[in-house]
Design a protein around this motif. Structure first.
Motif, PDB file in Angstrom:
ATOM      1  N   THR A   1       0.827  -1.222   0.000  1.00  0.00           N
ATOM      2  CA  THR A   1       0.000   0.000   0.000  1.00  0.00           C
ATOM      3  C   THR A   1       0.854   1.262   0.000  1.00  0.00           C
ATOM      4  O   THR A   1       0.353   2.359   0.180  1.00  0.00           O
ATOM      5  CB  THR A   1      -0.954   0.016   1.207  1.00  0.00           C
ATOM      6  OG1 THR A   1      -0.171  -0.137   2.392  1.00  0.00           O
ATOM      7  CG2 THR A   1      -1.983  -1.090   1.130  1.00  0.00           C
ATOM      8  N   GLY A   2       2.166   1.104  -0.178  1.00  0.00           N
ATOM      9  CA  GLY A   2       3.049   2.279  -0.247  1.00  0.00           C
ATOM     10  C   GLY A   2       2.993   2.916  -1.619  1.00  0.00           C
ATOM     11  O   GLY A   2       2.111   2.620  -2.416  1.00  0.00           O
ATOM     12  N   PRO A   3       3.970   3.799  -1.904  1.00  0.00           N
ATOM     13  CA  PRO A   3       3.991   4.454  -3.213  1.00  0.00           C
ATOM     14  C   PRO A   3       4.085   3.412  -4.329  1.00  0.00           C
ATOM     15  O   PRO A   3       4.841   2.452  -4.212  1.00  0.00           O
ATOM     16  CB  PRO A   3       5.268   5.287  -3.178  1.00  0.00           C
ATOM     17  CG  PRO A   3       5.657   5.390  -1.755  1.00  0.00           C
ATOM     18  CD  PRO A   3       5.081   4.209  -1.047  1.00  0.00           C
ATOM     19  N   LEU A   4       3.327   3.616  -5.377  1.00  0.00           N
ATOM     20  CA  LEU A   4       3.335   2.644  -6.468  1.00  0.00           C
ATOM     21  C   LEU A   4       4.681   2.627  -7.191  1.00  0.00           C
ATOM     22  O   LEU A   4       5.129   1.600  -7.667  1.00  0.00           O
ATOM     23  CB  LEU A   4       2.237   2.963  -7.484  1.00  0.00           C
ATOM     24  CG  LEU A   4       0.823   2.497  -7.155  1.00  0.00           C
ATOM     25  CD1 LEU A   4      -0.083   2.752  -8.341  1.00  0.00           C
ATOM     26  CD2 LEU A   4       0.779   1.024  -6.783  1.00  0.00           C
ATOM     27  N   GLN A   5       5.305   3.789  -7.263  1.00  0.00           N
ATOM     28  CA  GLN A   5       6.559   3.840  -7.991  1.00  0.00           C
ATOM     29  C   GLN A   5       7.728   3.601  -7.056  1.00  0.00           C
ATOM     30  O   GLN A   5       7.813   4.210  -6.003  1.00  0.00           O
ATOM     31  CB  GLN A   5       6.717   5.192  -8.685  1.00  0.00           C
ATOM     32  CG  GLN A   5       7.888   5.216  -9.643  1.00  0.00           C
ATOM     33  CD  GLN A   5       7.842   6.429 -10.539  1.00  0.00           C
ATOM     34  OE1 GLN A   5       6.846   6.697 -11.196  1.00  0.00           O
ATOM     35  NE2 GLN A   5       8.912   7.187 -10.557  1.00  0.00           N
TER      36      GLN A   5
ATOM     37  N   HIS B   1       4.506  -1.095 -15.739  1.00  0.00           N
ATOM     38  CA  HIS B   1       5.750  -0.409 -16.093  1.00  0.00           C
ATOM     39  C   HIS B   1       6.867  -0.915 -15.187  1.00  0.00           C
ATOM     40  O   HIS B   1       6.595  -1.488 -14.137  1.00  0.00           O
ATOM     41  CB  HIS B   1       5.602   1.099 -15.886  1.00  0.00           C
ATOM     42  CG  HIS B   1       4.521   1.728 -16.695  1.00  0.00           C
ATOM     43  ND1 HIS B   1       4.583   1.829 -18.058  1.00  0.00           N
ATOM     44  CD2 HIS B   1       3.344   2.289 -16.323  1.00  0.00           C
ATOM     45  CE1 HIS B   1       3.477   2.435 -18.492  1.00  0.00           C
ATOM     46  NE2 HIS B   1       2.707   2.716 -17.468  1.00  0.00           N
ATOM     47  N   PRO B   2       8.129  -0.652 -15.556  1.00  0.00           N
ATOM     48  CA  PRO B   2       9.220  -1.017 -14.652  1.00  0.00           C
ATOM     49  C   PRO B   2       9.133  -0.196 -13.355  1.00  0.00           C
ATOM     50  O   PRO B   2       8.640   0.941 -13.378  1.00  0.00           O
ATOM     51  CB  PRO B   2      10.495  -0.638 -15.416  1.00  0.00           C
ATOM     52  CG  PRO B   2      10.082  -0.107 -16.737  1.00  0.00           C
ATOM     53  CD  PRO B   2       8.604  -0.002 -16.787  1.00  0.00           C
ATOM     54  N   ASN B   3       9.627  -0.758 -12.285  1.00  0.00           N
ATOM     55  CA  ASN B   3       9.601  -0.081 -10.979  1.00  0.00           C
ATOM     56  C   ASN B   3       8.211   0.394 -10.597  1.00  0.00           C
ATOM     57  O   ASN B   3       8.034   1.510 -10.094  1.00  0.00           O
ATOM     58  CB  ASN B   3      10.574   1.107 -10.955  1.00  0.00           C
ATOM     59  CG  ASN B   3      12.009   0.651 -11.080  1.00  0.00           C
ATOM     60  OD1 ASN B   3      12.422  -0.296 -10.407  1.00  0.00           O
ATOM     61  ND2 ASN B   3      12.758   1.283 -11.960  1.00  0.00           N
ATOM     62  N   CYS B   4       7.232  -0.431 -10.875  1.00  0.00           N
ATOM     63  CA  CYS B   4       5.863  -0.065 -10.540  1.00  0.00           C
ATOM     64  C   CYS B   4       5.214  -1.246  -9.814  1.00  0.00           C
ATOM     65  O   CYS B   4       5.185  -2.364 -10.330  1.00  0.00           O
ATOM     66  CB  CYS B   4       5.097   0.270 -11.822  1.00  0.00           C
ATOM     67  SG  CYS B   4       3.411   0.807 -11.502  1.00  0.00           S
ATOM     68  N   TRP B   5       4.705  -0.961  -8.625  1.00  0.00           N
ATOM     69  CA  TRP B   5       4.126  -2.013  -7.803  1.00  0.00           C
ATOM     70  C   TRP B   5       2.755  -2.487  -8.291  1.00  0.00           C
ATOM     71  O   TRP B   5       2.233  -3.488  -7.807  1.00  0.00           O
ATOM     72  CB  TRP B   5       3.974  -1.528  -6.361  1.00  0.00           C
ATOM     73  CG  TRP B   5       5.236  -1.602  -5.573  1.00  0.00           C
ATOM     74  CD1 TRP B   5       6.234  -0.659  -5.516  1.00  0.00           C
ATOM     75  CD2 TRP B   5       5.660  -2.670  -4.708  1.00  0.00           C
ATOM     76  NE1 TRP B   5       7.235  -1.083  -4.687  1.00  0.00           N
ATOM     77  CE2 TRP B   5       6.909  -2.309  -4.172  1.00  0.00           C
ATOM     78  CE3 TRP B   5       5.099  -3.892  -4.351  1.00  0.00           C
ATOM     79  CZ2 TRP B   5       7.611  -3.127  -3.283  1.00  0.00           C
ATOM     80  CZ3 TRP B   5       5.802  -4.715  -3.459  1.00  0.00           C
ATOM     81  CH2 TRP B   5       7.037  -4.339  -2.943  1.00  0.00           C
TER      82      TRP B   5
ATOM     83  N   PRO C   1      -1.541   2.188 -14.104  1.00  0.00           N
ATOM     84  CA  PRO C   1      -2.487   3.182 -13.591  1.00  0.00           C
ATOM     85  C   PRO C   1      -2.974   4.106 -14.707  1.00  0.00           C
ATOM     86  O   PRO C   1      -2.258   4.412 -15.642  1.00  0.00           O
ATOM     87  CB  PRO C   1      -1.671   3.960 -12.558  1.00  0.00           C
ATOM     88  CG  PRO C   1      -0.514   3.078 -12.214  1.00  0.00           C
ATOM     89  CD  PRO C   1      -0.235   2.271 -13.445  1.00  0.00           C
TER      90      PRO C   1
END
Lengths: 269, 185
Positions: free
Chosen positions: B35-39, B137-141, B73
Protein backbone atom coordinates in the motif's frame (compact mmCIF):
# COMPACT_ATOMS: atom_id res chain seq x y z
CA UNK A 1 -3.07 34.93 -26.08
CA UNK A 2 -5.83 34.15 -28.52
CA UNK A 3 -3.77 31.33 -29.94
CA UNK A 4 -3.10 29.72 -26.60
CA UNK A 5 -6.79 29.88 -25.67
CA UNK A 6 -7.65 28.09 -28.86
CA UNK A 7 -5.00 25.50 -28.14
CA UNK A 8 -6.45 24.86 -24.72
CA UNK A 9 -9.96 24.51 -26.07
CA UNK A 10 -8.89 22.05 -28.71
CA UNK A 11 -6.83 20.07 -26.23
CA UNK A 12 -9.86 19.87 -24.03
CA UNK A 13 -11.58 18.00 -26.81
CA UNK A 14 -8.83 15.42 -26.97
CA UNK A 15 -10.13 13.75 -23.86
CA UNK A 16 -10.59 10.06 -23.24
CA UNK A 17 -13.42 9.99 -25.74
CA UNK A 18 -11.04 10.60 -28.61
CA UNK A 19 -10.88 7.38 -30.52
CA UNK A 20 -7.29 6.57 -31.30
CA UNK A 21 -7.24 3.86 -33.88
CA UNK A 22 -5.69 0.62 -32.71
CA UNK A 23 -2.47 0.21 -34.54
CA UNK A 24 0.54 -2.01 -34.38
CA UNK A 25 2.35 0.48 -36.55
CA UNK A 26 4.03 2.54 -33.89
CA UNK A 27 5.42 5.18 -36.22
CA UNK A 28 2.00 5.84 -37.71
CA UNK A 29 0.40 6.10 -34.26
CA UNK A 30 3.09 8.53 -33.11
CA UNK A 31 2.73 10.63 -36.25
CA UNK A 32 -1.02 10.76 -35.69
CA UNK A 33 -0.57 11.89 -32.10
CA UNK A 34 1.82 14.66 -33.18
CA UNK A 35 -0.61 15.71 -35.87
CA UNK A 36 -3.39 16.06 -33.27
CA UNK A 37 -1.16 18.01 -30.91
CA UNK A 38 0.10 20.21 -33.70
CA UNK A 39 -3.50 21.13 -34.55
CA UNK A 40 -4.33 21.73 -30.90
CA UNK A 41 -1.32 23.93 -30.19
CA UNK A 42 -0.59 25.66 -33.49
CA UNK A 43 -3.90 25.37 -35.31
CA UNK A 44 -3.74 25.10 -39.07
CA UNK A 45 -0.30 26.67 -39.38
CA UNK A 46 2.11 24.48 -41.29
CA UNK A 47 5.28 23.43 -39.55
CA UNK A 48 8.36 22.98 -41.70
CA UNK A 49 11.46 20.89 -41.18
CA UNK A 50 13.66 22.64 -38.63
CA UNK A 51 16.97 21.21 -39.82
CA UNK A 52 19.59 23.95 -39.59
CA UNK A 53 17.26 26.15 -37.55
CA UNK A 54 16.49 24.32 -34.31
CA UNK A 55 18.02 21.41 -32.41
CA UNK A 56 16.71 19.51 -29.42
CA UNK A 57 19.10 17.75 -27.09
CA UNK A 58 17.80 15.23 -24.59
CA UNK A 59 19.25 12.05 -23.15
CA UNK A 60 18.18 9.05 -25.20
CA UNK A 61 17.52 7.23 -21.95
CA UNK A 62 16.85 9.30 -18.85
CA UNK A 63 17.83 7.96 -15.45
CA UNK A 64 15.17 9.94 -13.63
CA UNK A 65 11.91 10.42 -15.50
CA UNK A 66 10.96 13.27 -13.16
CA UNK A 67 14.05 15.26 -14.08
CA UNK A 68 14.95 14.98 -17.74
CA UNK A 69 17.36 17.70 -18.94
CA UNK A 70 16.45 19.30 -22.27
CA UNK A 71 18.44 21.81 -24.29
CA UNK A 72 17.03 23.68 -27.27
CA UNK A 73 19.40 25.61 -29.51
CA UNK A 74 18.56 27.71 -32.54
CA UNK A 75 20.67 29.13 -35.36
CA UNK A 76 21.83 32.70 -34.72
CA UNK A 77 21.10 33.90 -38.26
CA UNK A 78 17.49 32.72 -38.48
CA UNK A 79 15.68 35.40 -36.45
CA UNK A 80 14.00 33.01 -34.05
CA UNK A 81 11.44 34.82 -31.91
CA UNK A 82 10.16 31.95 -29.80
CA UNK A 83 10.28 28.23 -29.12
CA UNK A 84 7.87 25.61 -27.81
CA UNK A 85 8.61 22.23 -26.26
CA UNK A 86 6.02 19.47 -26.68
CA UNK A 87 6.29 16.09 -24.94
CA UNK A 88 3.88 14.14 -27.11
CA UNK A 89 2.81 11.38 -24.74
CA UNK A 90 2.59 13.40 -21.53
CA UNK A 91 -0.82 14.24 -20.08
CA UNK A 92 0.25 17.90 -20.30
CA UNK A 93 2.03 17.78 -23.66
CA UNK A 94 2.89 21.48 -24.06
CA UNK A 95 5.71 21.67 -21.50
CA UNK A 96 6.74 25.25 -22.19
CA UNK A 97 6.36 28.04 -24.66
CA UNK A 98 8.92 30.83 -24.73
CA UNK A 99 8.98 34.22 -26.45
CA UNK A 100 12.32 35.99 -26.56
CA UNK A 101 12.51 39.74 -25.98
CA UNK A 102 14.92 42.32 -27.40
CA UNK A 103 17.72 41.46 -24.94
CA UNK A 104 16.99 37.72 -24.93
CA UNK A 105 19.11 35.28 -26.93
CA UNK A 106 16.95 32.69 -28.71
CA UNK A 107 20.06 30.64 -29.38
CA UNK A 108 19.87 28.70 -26.14
CA UNK A 109 17.24 27.43 -23.73
CA UNK A 110 17.60 24.65 -21.15
CA UNK A 111 14.77 23.11 -19.12
CA UNK A 112 14.13 20.10 -16.90
CA UNK A 113 10.98 18.16 -17.57
CA UNK A 114 8.92 15.17 -16.48
CA UNK A 115 8.40 12.33 -18.92
CA UNK A 116 5.47 9.97 -18.50
CA UNK A 117 6.37 7.19 -20.93
CA UNK A 118 8.64 6.50 -23.90
CA UNK A 119 7.77 9.38 -26.16
CA UNK A 120 8.64 11.65 -29.01
CA UNK A 121 9.46 15.21 -28.03
CA UNK A 122 9.09 18.08 -30.43
CA UNK A 123 10.77 21.47 -30.30
CA UNK A 124 9.22 24.12 -32.52
CA UNK A 125 10.83 27.44 -33.41
CA UNK A 126 8.95 30.46 -34.68
CA UNK A 127 10.91 32.85 -36.88
CA UNK A 128 10.26 36.57 -37.40
CA UNK A 129 8.58 35.84 -40.74
CA UNK A 130 5.89 33.93 -38.81
CA UNK A 131 7.01 30.48 -39.99
CA UNK A 132 7.23 27.44 -37.72
CA UNK A 133 10.05 24.90 -37.81
CA UNK A 134 10.19 21.59 -35.95
CA UNK A 135 12.63 19.00 -34.78
CA UNK A 136 11.96 15.79 -32.85
CA UNK A 137 13.70 13.37 -30.54
CA UNK A 138 12.65 10.03 -29.05
CA UNK A 139 13.25 9.84 -25.31
CA UNK A 140 13.18 6.71 -23.19
CA UNK A 141 12.01 7.54 -19.70
CA UNK A 142 8.98 6.23 -17.86
CA UNK A 143 7.46 7.92 -14.84
CA UNK A 144 3.89 6.98 -15.61
CA UNK A 145 3.48 4.97 -12.44
CA UNK A 146 2.14 7.85 -10.34
CA UNK A 147 5.27 9.18 -8.69
CA UNK A 148 4.37 10.04 -5.11
CA UNK A 149 4.75 13.43 -3.53
CA UNK A 150 8.09 13.11 -1.77
CA UNK A 151 10.26 15.03 0.64
CA UNK A 152 11.56 17.16 -2.24
CA UNK A 153 8.12 18.62 -2.83
CA UNK A 154 7.55 19.31 0.86
CA UNK A 155 10.86 21.16 1.09
CA UNK A 156 10.08 23.01 -2.09
CA UNK A 157 6.66 24.08 -0.83
CA UNK A 158 8.24 25.42 2.37
CA UNK A 159 10.47 27.71 0.30
CA UNK A 160 8.05 28.37 -2.55
CA UNK A 161 9.00 31.28 -4.75
CA UNK A 162 12.62 31.52 -3.67
CA UNK A 163 14.94 31.93 -6.61
CA UNK A 164 18.61 31.56 -7.35
CA UNK A 165 20.54 32.80 -10.33
CA UNK A 166 23.86 31.48 -11.47
CA UNK A 167 25.86 33.28 -14.15
CA UNK A 168 28.22 31.23 -16.26
CA UNK A 169 31.46 33.19 -16.37
CA UNK A 170 31.81 36.96 -16.25
CA UNK A 171 29.34 39.27 -17.94
CA UNK A 172 30.67 41.54 -20.66
CA UNK A 173 28.50 44.31 -22.09
CA UNK A 174 27.29 43.55 -25.59
CA UNK A 175 28.11 39.84 -25.40
CA UNK A 176 25.62 37.06 -24.57
CA UNK A 177 25.73 35.95 -20.96
CA UNK A 178 24.53 32.48 -20.01
CA UNK A 179 22.51 32.17 -16.84
CA UNK A 180 20.64 29.51 -14.92
CA UNK A 181 17.55 30.41 -12.92
CA UNK A 182 16.25 28.01 -10.28
CA UNK A 183 12.76 28.58 -8.90
CA UNK A 184 11.64 26.82 -5.73
CA UNK A 185 8.21 25.48 -6.61
CA UNK A 186 6.76 21.96 -6.24
CA UNK A 187 5.03 22.27 -9.63
CA UNK A 188 2.37 19.78 -8.51
CA UNK A 189 0.83 18.10 -11.54
CA UNK A 190 -2.35 16.99 -9.75
CA UNK A 191 -1.48 13.33 -10.25
CA UNK A 192 0.77 12.81 -7.23
CA UNK A 193 -0.55 11.13 -4.12
CA UNK A 194 0.40 12.23 -0.65
CA UNK A 195 1.25 8.92 1.02
CA UNK A 196 0.31 10.17 4.47
CA UNK A 197 -3.13 11.57 3.72
CA UNK A 198 -3.83 9.22 0.77
CA UNK A 199 -5.13 12.25 -1.08
CA UNK A 200 -4.03 13.65 -4.39
CA UNK A 201 -2.18 16.92 -4.04
CA UNK A 202 -4.00 19.57 -6.10
CA UNK A 203 -2.40 20.81 -9.26
CA UNK A 204 -0.30 23.92 -8.79
CA UNK A 205 2.35 24.82 -11.32
CA UNK A 206 4.51 27.66 -12.57
CA UNK A 207 2.46 29.27 -15.31
CA UNK A 208 4.44 32.36 -16.29
CA UNK A 209 8.05 33.42 -15.88
CA UNK A 210 9.06 36.90 -17.05
CA UNK A 211 12.74 37.78 -17.10
CA UNK A 212 14.02 41.26 -17.90
CA UNK A 213 17.36 43.05 -17.78
CA UNK A 214 17.33 46.73 -16.85
CA UNK A 215 13.72 46.99 -17.95
CA UNK A 216 14.09 45.26 -21.34
CA UNK A 217 12.53 41.85 -21.88
CA UNK A 218 14.79 38.81 -21.93
CA UNK A 219 12.10 36.18 -22.20
CA UNK A 220 8.51 35.32 -21.38
CA UNK A 221 7.87 31.66 -20.55
CA UNK A 222 4.54 29.89 -20.20
CA UNK A 223 4.96 26.66 -18.29
CA UNK A 224 2.80 23.67 -17.48
CA UNK A 225 2.71 20.52 -15.37
CA UNK A 226 5.47 18.85 -17.38
CA UNK A 227 8.16 21.08 -15.90
CA UNK A 228 10.01 19.35 -13.07
CA UNK A 229 9.74 20.18 -9.39
CA UNK A 230 11.85 23.30 -8.77
CA UNK A 231 11.85 24.51 -12.37
CA UNK A 232 15.27 25.35 -13.77
CA UNK A 233 15.60 27.63 -16.79
CA UNK A 234 18.91 28.03 -18.58
CA UNK A 235 18.99 31.03 -20.92
CA UNK A 236 21.17 33.75 -22.41
CA UNK A 237 20.73 37.49 -22.38
CA UNK A 238 22.52 40.41 -23.98
CA UNK A 239 23.40 43.17 -21.48
CA UNK A 240 23.76 46.52 -23.24
CA UNK A 241 25.58 48.07 -20.30
CA UNK A 242 26.93 46.76 -17.02
CA UNK A 243 26.40 46.61 -14.13
CA UNK A 244 22.67 46.03 -14.32
CA UNK A 245 19.77 44.19 -12.77
CA UNK A 246 18.11 41.02 -13.94
CA UNK A 247 14.53 40.88 -12.71
CA UNK A 248 12.34 37.81 -12.55
CA UNK A 249 8.59 37.63 -12.03
CA UNK A 250 6.96 34.23 -11.54
CA UNK A 251 3.22 33.58 -11.46
CA UNK A 252 1.77 30.16 -10.68
CA UNK A 253 -1.59 28.58 -11.43
CA UNK A 254 -2.91 29.66 -8.00
CA UNK A 255 -2.15 33.24 -9.09
CA UNK A 256 0.60 33.58 -6.50
CA UNK A 257 3.38 35.84 -7.74
CA UNK A 258 7.02 35.86 -6.76
CA UNK A 259 9.68 38.37 -7.67
CA UNK A 260 13.42 38.45 -7.48
CA UNK A 261 16.14 40.81 -8.61
CA UNK A 262 19.77 39.90 -9.23
CA UNK A 263 22.74 42.19 -9.67
CA UNK A 264 24.82 41.51 -12.72
CA UNK A 265 28.24 43.03 -12.11
CA UNK A 266 30.57 44.30 -14.81
CA UNK A 267 33.46 41.96 -15.45
CA UNK A 268 36.44 42.52 -13.20
CA UNK A 269 34.39 44.51 -10.69
CA UNK B 1 -6.14 -3.22 10.96
CA UNK B 2 -6.73 0.30 9.66
CA UNK B 3 -4.19 1.67 12.15
CA UNK B 4 -1.66 -0.85 10.96
CA UNK B 5 -2.13 0.15 7.35
CA UNK B 6 -1.62 3.80 8.20
CA UNK B 7 1.51 3.01 10.20
CA UNK B 8 2.87 1.01 7.31
CA UNK B 9 2.10 3.86 4.93
CA UNK B 10 4.08 6.25 7.12
CA UNK B 11 7.12 3.99 7.16
CA UNK B 12 6.86 3.64 3.41
CA UNK B 13 6.48 7.35 2.84
CA UNK B 14 9.74 7.92 4.69
CA UNK B 15 11.57 5.66 2.28
CA UNK B 16 9.78 7.02 -0.79
CA UNK B 17 12.51 9.38 -1.98
CA UNK B 18 15.16 6.72 -2.15
CA UNK B 19 12.80 4.15 -3.63
CA UNK B 20 11.96 6.38 -6.57
CA UNK B 21 15.54 6.76 -7.76
CA UNK B 22 15.46 3.38 -9.47
CA UNK B 23 18.92 2.07 -8.63
CA UNK B 24 17.88 0.54 -5.33
CA UNK B 25 18.16 -3.13 -4.48
CA UNK B 26 15.00 -5.21 -4.69
CA UNK B 27 13.06 -5.05 -1.41
CA UNK B 28 11.68 -8.22 0.19
CA UNK B 29 8.11 -9.25 -0.64
CA UNK B 30 5.57 -7.54 1.59
CA UNK B 31 3.30 -9.88 3.58
CA UNK B 32 0.25 -8.88 1.53
CA UNK B 33 -0.76 -6.17 -0.91
CA UNK B 34 1.68 -3.24 -1.04
CA UNK B 35 0.00 0.00 0.00
CA UNK B 36 3.05 2.28 -0.25
CA UNK B 37 3.99 4.45 -3.21
CA UNK B 38 3.34 2.64 -6.47
CA UNK B 39 6.56 3.84 -7.99
CA UNK B 40 9.77 2.41 -6.61
CA UNK B 41 11.98 -0.66 -6.47
CA UNK B 42 9.97 -3.90 -6.57
CA UNK B 43 10.76 -7.38 -5.18
CA UNK B 44 12.60 -9.94 -7.30
CA UNK B 45 10.02 -12.61 -6.52
CA UNK B 46 6.31 -13.24 -6.05
CA UNK B 47 5.26 -16.16 -3.87
CA UNK B 48 2.70 -18.36 -5.60
CA UNK B 49 3.57 -17.01 -9.03
CA UNK B 50 6.47 -16.89 -11.46
CA UNK B 51 8.60 -13.94 -12.58
CA UNK B 52 9.13 -13.66 -16.33
CA UNK B 53 11.82 -11.88 -18.34
CA UNK B 54 11.09 -10.54 -21.82
CA UNK B 55 12.47 -13.55 -23.74
CA UNK B 56 10.61 -16.01 -21.50
CA UNK B 57 7.43 -14.04 -21.98
CA UNK B 58 7.86 -13.99 -25.75
CA UNK B 59 8.33 -17.77 -25.67
CA UNK B 60 5.23 -18.24 -23.52
CA UNK B 61 3.18 -15.98 -25.82
CA UNK B 62 4.29 -18.00 -28.85
CA UNK B 63 3.69 -21.36 -27.19
CA UNK B 64 0.49 -20.90 -25.23
CA UNK B 65 -1.14 -17.56 -25.94
CA UNK B 66 -1.58 -16.56 -22.29
CA UNK B 67 -4.02 -13.89 -21.15
CA UNK B 68 -2.06 -10.61 -21.11
CA UNK B 69 -3.27 -8.14 -18.51
CA UNK B 70 -1.88 -4.61 -18.38
CA UNK B 71 -2.69 -2.99 -15.03
CA UNK B 72 -0.92 0.37 -15.58
CA UNK B 73 -2.49 3.18 -13.59
CA UNK B 74 -4.85 5.43 -15.51
CA UNK B 75 -3.44 8.96 -15.64
CA UNK B 76 -5.59 10.77 -13.16
CA UNK B 77 -7.21 13.95 -14.39
CA UNK B 78 -6.49 16.70 -11.85
CA UNK B 79 -9.60 18.16 -10.25
CA UNK B 80 -8.58 21.81 -10.27
CA UNK B 81 -7.67 21.86 -13.92
CA UNK B 82 -6.82 25.46 -14.65
CA UNK B 83 -4.98 25.51 -17.92
CA UNK B 84 -6.75 22.76 -19.79
CA UNK B 85 -3.61 21.58 -21.54
CA UNK B 86 -4.38 18.12 -20.29
CA UNK B 87 -5.29 15.13 -22.36
CA UNK B 88 -4.98 11.42 -21.78
CA UNK B 89 -2.05 10.30 -23.89
CA UNK B 90 -2.28 7.15 -26.02
CA UNK B 91 -1.52 4.02 -24.01
CA UNK B 92 0.88 1.55 -25.59
CA UNK B 93 0.85 -2.07 -24.55
CA UNK B 94 1.75 -5.57 -25.67
CA UNK B 95 -0.18 -6.69 -28.75
CA UNK B 96 -3.33 -8.50 -27.65
CA UNK B 97 -3.20 -7.22 -24.09
CA UNK B 98 -6.23 -6.12 -22.14
CA UNK B 99 -5.84 -2.94 -20.05
CA UNK B 100 -7.51 -3.04 -16.65
CA UNK B 101 -6.37 0.27 -15.16
CA UNK B 102 -5.71 0.84 -11.47
CA UNK B 103 -6.46 -2.70 -10.25
CA UNK B 104 -2.92 -2.88 -8.90
CA UNK B 105 -3.29 0.11 -6.61
CA UNK B 106 -2.76 -0.62 -2.93
CA UNK B 107 -6.19 0.23 -1.57
CA UNK B 108 -8.91 -0.33 -4.12
CA UNK B 109 -12.66 -0.01 -3.71
CA UNK B 110 -14.58 -3.27 -3.32
CA UNK B 111 -16.31 -2.56 -6.63
CA UNK B 112 -12.95 -2.50 -8.44
CA UNK B 113 -11.90 -5.73 -6.79
CA UNK B 114 -15.17 -7.38 -7.84
CA UNK B 115 -14.63 -6.09 -11.36
CA UNK B 116 -11.09 -7.49 -11.46
CA UNK B 117 -12.36 -10.91 -10.33
CA UNK B 118 -15.10 -10.86 -12.96
CA UNK B 119 -12.77 -9.73 -15.75
CA UNK B 120 -10.16 -12.38 -14.91
CA UNK B 121 -12.87 -15.00 -14.84
CA UNK B 122 -14.13 -13.97 -18.26
CA UNK B 123 -10.65 -13.57 -19.79
CA UNK B 124 -9.54 -17.03 -18.64
CA UNK B 125 -12.84 -18.61 -19.66
CA UNK B 126 -13.31 -19.54 -16.01
CA UNK B 127 -10.22 -21.76 -16.18
CA UNK B 128 -8.01 -21.24 -13.08
CA UNK B 129 -5.22 -23.15 -14.84
CA UNK B 130 -5.03 -20.73 -17.78
CA UNK B 131 -1.70 -18.85 -17.92
CA UNK B 132 -2.15 -15.25 -16.84
CA UNK B 133 0.56 -12.60 -17.43
CA UNK B 134 0.34 -9.40 -15.42
CA UNK B 135 2.44 -6.32 -16.09
CA UNK B 136 2.54 -2.51 -16.15
CA UNK B 137 5.75 -0.41 -16.09
CA UNK B 138 9.22 -1.02 -14.65
CA UNK B 139 9.60 -0.08 -10.98
CA UNK B 140 5.86 -0.06 -10.54
CA UNK B 141 4.13 -2.01 -7.80
CA UNK B 142 0.78 -2.10 -9.60
CA UNK B 143 1.65 -5.28 -11.50
CA UNK B 144 3.05 -6.99 -8.40
CA UNK B 145 -0.14 -6.18 -6.49
CA UNK B 146 -2.47 -7.28 -9.28
CA UNK B 147 -0.51 -10.52 -9.75
CA UNK B 148 -0.71 -11.07 -5.99
CA UNK B 149 -4.47 -10.59 -6.14
CA UNK B 150 -4.79 -13.11 -8.97
CA UNK B 151 -2.75 -15.61 -6.93
CA UNK B 152 -5.00 -15.02 -3.91
CA UNK B 153 -8.08 -15.59 -6.11
CA UNK B 154 -6.73 -19.07 -6.86
CA UNK B 155 -5.21 -18.77 -10.33
CA UNK B 156 -2.58 -21.46 -10.60
CA UNK B 157 -0.37 -20.07 -13.36
CA UNK B 158 0.19 -16.41 -12.60
CA UNK B 159 3.18 -14.84 -14.33
CA UNK B 160 4.47 -11.44 -13.27
CA UNK B 161 6.40 -9.50 -15.91
CA UNK B 162 8.13 -6.68 -13.96
CA UNK B 163 9.89 -5.10 -16.95
CA UNK B 164 6.50 -4.19 -18.33
CA UNK B 165 5.67 -2.29 -21.51
CA UNK B 166 9.05 -0.53 -21.59
CA UNK B 167 10.90 -3.85 -21.24
CA UNK B 168 8.95 -5.15 -24.23
CA UNK B 169 9.71 -1.97 -26.22
CA UNK B 170 13.39 -2.18 -25.32
CA UNK B 171 13.60 -5.62 -26.89
CA UNK B 172 12.53 -4.09 -30.19
CA UNK B 173 9.15 -5.82 -30.21
CA UNK B 174 6.08 -3.97 -31.43
CA UNK B 175 3.48 -2.45 -29.14
CA UNK B 176 -0.01 -1.25 -29.92
CA UNK B 177 -2.17 1.59 -28.71
CA UNK B 178 -5.04 0.19 -26.66
CA UNK B 179 -8.00 1.65 -24.79
CA UNK B 180 -8.72 1.02 -21.13
CA UNK B 181 -11.56 -1.35 -20.35
CA UNK B 182 -14.41 0.43 -18.67
CA UNK B 183 -14.72 -0.33 -15.02
CA UNK B 184 -17.47 0.65 -12.60
CA UNK B 185 -16.90 3.80 -10.56
Amino acid sequence: MRKSCLALMVLGLLGPATAIAQSTDDDAARAERWHELQQAIFGDRTIGDGTGIITLDAPQRALDAALVPITITTAADRNVTGVALVIDDNPGPLAARVRFGPVGDPGFLALRVRVNQYTLMHAVAETSDGQLHETAKFVKAAGGCSAPVGENEAASLAEIGRMKLRLQGEAVAGAPVEAQLMIRHPNFNGMQMDQLTRLYTPMRFVQVVDISFDGAEVLHLEGDISLSTDPVIGFRFLPGALPGKLKVMVRDSDNATYEASFDVPASGS
Amino acid sequence: MRVKTVALAIVLALSATTAASGADPAPPEPPGIWTGPLQGAVPATITGGEVLGTEELAALVAAEGPVLVDVAPWPRKPENLASGTWSRPPHRSLPGAVWLPDVGNGDIPLAHEAWLRARLKALTGNDPGKPLVIFCHPNCWASWNAAKRAILYGYQRVYWYPDGVEGWQDSGRPTEVIQAQKRPG
